[in-house]
Design a protein around this motif. Sequence first.
Motif, PDB file in Angstrom:
ATOM      1  N   CYS A   1      33.857  41.538  44.357  1.00  0.00           N
ATOM      2  CA  CYS A   1      34.837  42.301  43.559  1.00  0.00           C
ATOM      3  C   CYS A   1      34.575  43.735  43.774  1.00  0.00           C
ATOM      4  O   CYS A   1      33.368  44.107  43.414  1.00  0.00           O
TER       5      CYS A   1
ATOM      6  N   LYS B   1      47.497  42.137  48.552  1.00  0.00           N
ATOM      7  CA  LYS B   1      47.925  41.655  47.547  1.00  0.00           C
ATOM      8  C   LYS B   1      49.370  40.838  47.584  1.00  0.00           C
ATOM      9  O   LYS B   1      49.620  39.703  46.792  1.00  0.00           O
TER      10      LYS B   1
ATOM     11  N   THR C   1      43.438  39.483  44.535  1.00  0.00           N
ATOM     12  CA  THR C   1      44.185  39.690  43.093  1.00  0.00           C
ATOM     13  C   THR C   1      43.606  40.991  42.756  1.00  0.00           C
ATOM     14  O   THR C   1      42.264  41.413  43.351  1.00  0.00           O
TER      15      THR C   1
ATOM     16  N   TYR D   1      39.346  44.497  42.891  1.00  0.00           N
ATOM     17  CA  TYR D   1      40.034  43.427  43.781  1.00  0.00           C
ATOM     18  C   TYR D   1      38.950  42.572  44.156  1.00  0.00           C
ATOM     19  O   TYR D   1      37.859  42.842  44.559  1.00  0.00           O
ATOM     20  N   GLU D   2      39.558  41.340  44.319  1.00  0.00           N
ATOM     21  CA  GLU D   2      38.725  40.185  44.827  1.00  0.00           C
ATOM     22  C   GLU D   2      39.679  39.357  45.712  1.00  0.00           C
ATOM     23  O   GLU D   2      40.673  39.235  45.410  1.00  0.00           O
TER      24      GLU D   2
ATOM     25  N   SER E   1      41.602  36.001  46.678  1.00  0.00           N
ATOM     26  CA  SER E   1      41.956  34.936  45.848  1.00  0.00           C
ATOM     27  C   SER E   1      42.521  33.718  46.608  1.00  0.00           C
ATOM     28  O   SER E   1      43.051  32.745  45.924  1.00  0.00           O
ATOM     29  N   ASP E   2      42.224  33.782  47.777  1.00  0.00           N
ATOM     30  CA  ASP E   2      42.447  32.553  48.640  1.00  0.00           C
ATOM     31  C   ASP E   2      41.284  32.226  49.405  1.00  0.00           C
ATOM     32  O   ASP E   2      40.769  32.779  50.356  1.00  0.00           O
TER      33      ASP E   2
END
Length: 95
Positions: free
Chosen positions: A32, A57, A63, A73-74, A76-77
Motif C-alpha cells: 500500500c 481504480k 482500491t 492505494y493497494e 485489489s485483484d
Amino acid sequence: MGEECLQSAELLKALAHPIRLNIVRSLLQFGCRNVNCMVNSSGYSQSCISQHLAKLKAAGVVTAERIGNEVYYELSDERVARIVSALFSPKAVEP
C-alpha cells in the motif's frame, strides 16, 4: 465472445500502459502506497500518477483508502498480482 474473455481483455487493457504497469509493479513490491510515495520513486508528476491511478481504480485493479489527507492505494485483484509477477519474474526473461 464470453463475458470472462471481455472482462479479461478489459483488465489487460488497464495494464497496457508502461506507467500503469510500473505503478502496479510498485504496489506489488512495496504494498500500500500513497501518490506522494509513487511520485518520489517514479519521477512522474503528481497529476500523471493520479490520472493513471484513476484508470486503474475504474478497472478494479486498485482500491483507495483515505487516511487523513492522504489516499493510499493497494492492489485489489489477485489476477493482476499473478500477471505482473509473471511478467517481471527472472524466469520470464530467460530464453
